[in-house]
Design an enzyme around this catalytic site. Structure first.
Site, PDB file in Angstrom:
ATOM      1  N   GLY D 124     -31.545   7.727  35.980  1.00 28.15           N
ATOM      2  CA  GLY D 124     -31.945   9.086  35.442  1.00 28.15           C
ATOM      3  C   GLY D 124     -33.064   9.629  36.301  1.00 28.15           C
ATOM      4  O   GLY D 124     -32.967   9.547  37.466  1.00 28.15           O
ATOM      5  N   LYS D 190     -20.469   0.246  35.008  1.00 31.42           N
ATOM      6  CA  LYS D 190     -21.440   1.232  34.578  1.00 31.42           C
ATOM      7  C   LYS D 190     -21.203   1.820  33.170  1.00 31.42           C
ATOM      8  O   LYS D 190     -22.146   1.984  32.441  1.00 31.42           O
ATOM      9  CB  LYS D 190     -21.484   2.505  35.612  1.00 31.42           C
ATOM     10  CG  LYS D 190     -22.460   3.936  35.169  1.00 31.42           C
ATOM     11  CD  LYS D 190     -23.791   3.512  34.797  1.00 31.42           C
ATOM     12  CE  LYS D 190     -24.742   4.685  34.818  1.00 31.42           C
ATOM     13  NZ  LYS D 190     -24.140   5.724  34.219  1.00 31.42           N
ATOM     14  N   GLU D 197     -26.547   0.707  26.418  1.00 34.22           N
ATOM     15  CA  GLU D 197     -27.497   1.658  26.150  1.00 34.22           C
ATOM     16  C   GLU D 197     -27.448   2.292  24.889  1.00 34.22           C
ATOM     17  O   GLU D 197     -28.525   2.404  24.336  1.00 34.22           O
ATOM     18  CB  GLU D 197     -27.464   2.585  27.305  1.00 34.22           C
ATOM     19  CG  GLU D 197     -28.341   3.617  27.174  1.00 34.22           C
ATOM     20  CD  GLU D 197     -27.896   4.813  28.383  1.00 34.22           C
ATOM     21  OE1 GLU D 197     -27.980   4.196  29.472  1.00 34.22           O
ATOM     22  OE2 GLU D 197     -27.981   5.916  27.926  1.00 34.22           O
ATOM     23  N   TYR D 198     -26.289   2.745  24.346  1.00 30.38           N
ATOM     24  CA  TYR D 198     -26.294   3.231  23.216  1.00 30.38           C
ATOM     25  C   TYR D 198     -26.486   2.321  22.111  1.00 30.38           C
ATOM     26  O   TYR D 198     -27.172   2.738  21.071  1.00 30.38           O
ATOM     27  CB  TYR D 198     -24.637   3.711  22.915  1.00 30.38           C
ATOM     28  CG  TYR D 198     -24.350   4.913  23.624  1.00 30.38           C
ATOM     29  CD1 TYR D 198     -24.705   5.399  24.954  1.00 30.38           C
ATOM     30  CD2 TYR D 198     -23.489   5.848  22.768  1.00 30.38           C
ATOM     31  CE1 TYR D 198     -24.304   6.455  25.407  1.00 30.38           C
ATOM     32  CE2 TYR D 198     -23.018   7.168  23.449  1.00 30.38           C
ATOM     33  CZ  TYR D 198     -23.509   7.343  24.612  1.00 30.38           C
ATOM     34  OH  TYR D 198     -23.064   8.654  25.161  1.00 30.38           O
TER      35      TYR D 198
END
Lengths: 339, 339, 339, 339
Positions: D124, D190, D197-198
């Site tokens: 990010g 990925k 991540e969610y």
């Protein structure tokens, strides 16, 4: 300060050592004399007690007693301990008690003029070196009085980069310990902490399991009305090196975490985790978190499903599965294939 | 009307019989000659075909072909069948095709002037007597032309009390068959139907499983930091007669349903469902329902979780469970107990 | 038999009428005199009572008292009622009490020689005509003594086809009422019944919602890094007639059920359900079911997620959603679009 | 090495700067000339290109082209770019493409003798300083050739303590980049990363939301048959300082992670997150993760439920909720209270 420590398991022993390093004194007591003597011998505690009475006798009022015993043993310990104490003494329950029990106990002890603090403790076996994250509930005055004791256990601000925007003297939260509110608040926050932990762990576990199945397209499957073939097997022909994936995610990725560090470490020891059976235990906090969510009307499907996955890992859905098979036979004549 | 039926399994055979009862003719074909001959012998079909070519030859244009073959066999059947047909013929796929395949097939066949209808069929092995619920997609003209054929399969309005507020001539939906929209719409609605079915079945299965565990308070459990004891075992000392419960719910309760009827029937045969292993299969529709939900952004956690429970029943979470155990060992020194 | 009925709301009033039809007498009492008088006037009850004392006075020992009051009002009612009763009297709680309260109440009343039965009642506003499904807990002797009273409320065996394999005199379960076990067992089974109901309802709701979204491919969407466009909009261009779908599924399909009947009826009144806001209430049973599942270690992700969806419908996830947005901004610089 | 970079958004611009710092050259191209000129002016790129043709002209064969454009724009970019390239050139897609597209593209480009690598990139907006975690798919030879380019982006081994048990020269995974397998493997890993991540984010969000509701017992609630009152309001009377809790968990606790760091940072800026509406976006990876789980039969209820919660945050369950309310009205006469 001088602390009377009841319970000298791995957690208790490590905490004692952190206190001694910080200059506190610890009088230790455990049910088995060998445990006490062994900790005394290796310098983890300052003095040994042969009984709760002996322990109390070695402390001057106002006393600080710290309990590090299984949640199920706290009430019995209090029954024996409290009659030995005086007004103004304080007891800290540093284990994993249900905060509902804290509310009851603190009310009872308050009548005797004894403060009862609940202290949720996270850090596990790594806490000796990393320090313990402490979540504390109880009267502010007593919590303040014991500040040096909490501070000695906590990791301190250096354990992580300061949050951007913070400056000046680090507050207690930045040092890794927090007075969360009145009685029960410490174990309440610790309970939610563990509930989150279940969800985070499940996220990693489910994701890595998909990676494990990424070679599904290499396997032959029969064509029948019962089993859905992969529509496009060419999409699932990867043999992913899962140990390497857990390692690469440790640096720079959004999902980096201490739990991921532990996963990478486990995979380094054994790439297929063959040592584990996959029957996952759960302690009370995960359950209590979901019960709290239900009580207060806060939706927590991820946390609760993570808990239920542990139940399933232990075969607790077997009867439900049989019900499904029985219904399928009923409407479709589908007799599930055996094993 | 005269129908050419390809595929004479249990579903196909029963449908043929319903057509004959309604006065239609059925020319049947299946890969195995014995199957065809046996159905001819017992009066389930009007005439037997020895090949697709023979089948087509016994039908006058414009022909009606009905496929009742496994979803994975439809394309191969079409490859062989279509060259034998003429403009104006119609093919109905009455199996469980993915509607995405319907879109492709109907476009291809339209170029050859052949109508392709997709017909989702629910009813299972009980359909011979109860009739089949039909969900149909494709051009309205062709659907209208085949109305007598659909009507003969459907249960008819008498199969259930009319919905309060409905009067006059029952429409097609009330008779148990519905033109849902253009190509693919029939199998799309059938797909969602099965997705719902998974969720409903899971609801019963989970609920009955809790009843099965209602005696948890009678079992001795050890006290340890690893295993949470029941806080109040006295709350869980019931031995519920689950077969009787499924029976009593069949009358007057809010959860009465045909699936519950089937559960009651299964429990009558075997109170503990010992014949079943509990490895639950899933066919494509449950998966496709969840994929559709994800594609269109419609939340379906109950339906998807019901699907995942079937995966779990087949041991597909084992690796995920090992990951959890490995992490627990890492932070807590918890070695999960073996078996 | 002669029944003293406390609570004359819709449920109580309908039950009284079923008793009268079956030849029983009902003395009715409610807090509002108009309610009592109105039911007396329309012949729903045999006699009216002006107070609990008056009610008890109109019954001969051993008395039968039936409570049909909100769960939260049961204890207050008992406090007033019990002192008026004699040994050998029996009280039935026909409402939605938590079975945990039954255990406490029955133990207390047993000391006074009064039997307390818990009776879970399903059937809703349709029960007057369809009959009520009854799940009963308490001492077998008392349950047996009241058999005619339960039988009169229950739907009777004619309400559904007999389960294949059953013959001879129908047992109590086939008649629609069941003695489930000792005190609390009735409400326990009713609790699970409602938990299942939540799951079944959610399955229909989620499935129909996907059908509602089946036209997603017709809507224009922007292309950006934030919003995933549909990969193949052509797959989602259906305008499904959802009211017709709920009607067609009522006959012959695997998902036919009474709840589906109710959905079809609602959609007939209003095809887009515009009368409803979609803030879904939940009563206690759904919550208690999940708590029981957690306590006994029985995985119930479908049932609990169905419960949580109701919490979410009332906006209870708003703070959680903000946390997600805040994290996304943190790592990705994603500022969620407003409204 | 000399890199041709297409796409100079925030991610692209930061990556260019990391390359320059490591001694590489970057020729940059973006659709808007101002973007290119601005990056050239601030020293983020070595040279500016005015068109793809100009970009290719400034690179010597064998060329390295790196695409950093939205997933939906990759195919159009390739259509224009590929005719300008020569055998032996390599294209890296560093964005968030679906790995299924990688498989198609790499096969097409292979026919032209061009290597296509898929590179999933996590990090990010913090990546400029922290480095990017890279997950790479494609032919090993090409991946090896570009090693210095990947290495320059990755965080390097110093970014985290080495996993206990690792020693000697750090491998590529330890440096924060990994060749995951053949074409598509990088974006596949990925994709799973983001799926995890969610789930992790949802775990935190749900847990903190329960803390937010910990004061439920302080609120007055009406007593009715519709709304379940809290059984014991005294258990939920905490006002938890959630910003402080996220800070204290950062040190020593089991749930410490970078995502938690970001949460603490957001709460420091605004304790009630009032800037956020709570309509949570989702990009493709979370959806694709769940579709992969379904395809391969790997249960992922936590990950998929986390995805569905985002749909719900955007109101996509509204119709489902109305269906629930409509059914409730049907059987219980419950008219849900308006807003």
């Amino acid at each position: 300060m001088r602390i009377g420590l009841v319970g000298l398991g791995r957690m208790g022993g490590f905490m004692a050592r952190r206190w001694l390093r910080a200059g506190h004194d610890v009088v230790g007591y455990a049910r088995h004399a060998e445990t006490v003597n062994s900790l005394l011998a290796d310098g983890s505690i300052t003095a040994a007690a042969t009984s709760l009475q002996d322990l109390v006798g070695q402390l001057a009022a106002p006393r600080v007693l710290w309990l590090m015993v299984p949640a199920a043993a706290v009430d019995a310990t209090l029954d024996e301990l409290v009659p030995l104490l005086s007004r103004g003494d304080v007891i800290v329950d540093g284990g994993n008690s249900y905060y509902v029990d804290d509310l009851r106990r603190s009310a009872t002890l308050a009548e005797a003029g004894i403060d009862y603090l609940d202290c949720g403790t996270s850090g596990g076996v790594a806490g000796l070196e990393r320090g313990y994250c402490l979540m504390i509930g109880g009267p502010a005055e007593a919590v303040g009085r014991l500040d040096p004791i909490f501070r000695a256990l906590a990791p301190g601000v250096v354990a992580a980069p300061r949050t951007p925007g913070r400056s000046g003297d680090p507050d207690s939260a930045e040092n890794g310990y927090l007075h969360c509110g009145p009685s029960g608040a410490g174990h309440f926050v610790k309970m939610i902490h563990n509930g989150i932990e279940y969800g985070v762990m499940a996220a990693y576990a489910e994701g890595l399991n998909i990676l494990k199945h990424a070679n599904a397209g290499r396997q032959e499957r029969e064509v029948s009305a019962e089993v859905t073939p992969l529509r496009d097997p060419a999409l699932y022909r990867y043999e992913i090196d899962i140990p390497a994936v857990t390692e690469v995610w440790r640096r720079g990725s959004v999902v980096a975490s201490w739990l991921l560090d532990l996963a990478a470490e486990a995979f380094l020891r054994s790439g297929d985790l063959a040592d584990f059976e996959g029957r996952v235990s759960d302690s009370g906090e995960g359950r209590w978190t979901s019960i709290a969510a239900i009580d207060v009307g806060a939706p927590a499907p991820v946390l609760t499903t993570a808990l239920y996955e542990r139940f399933m890992s232990r075969g607790e859905a077997d009867f439900a599965d049989k019900v499904l098979s029985a219904m399928r036979l009923g409407f479709g004549g589908h007799l599930e294939p055996k094993g």
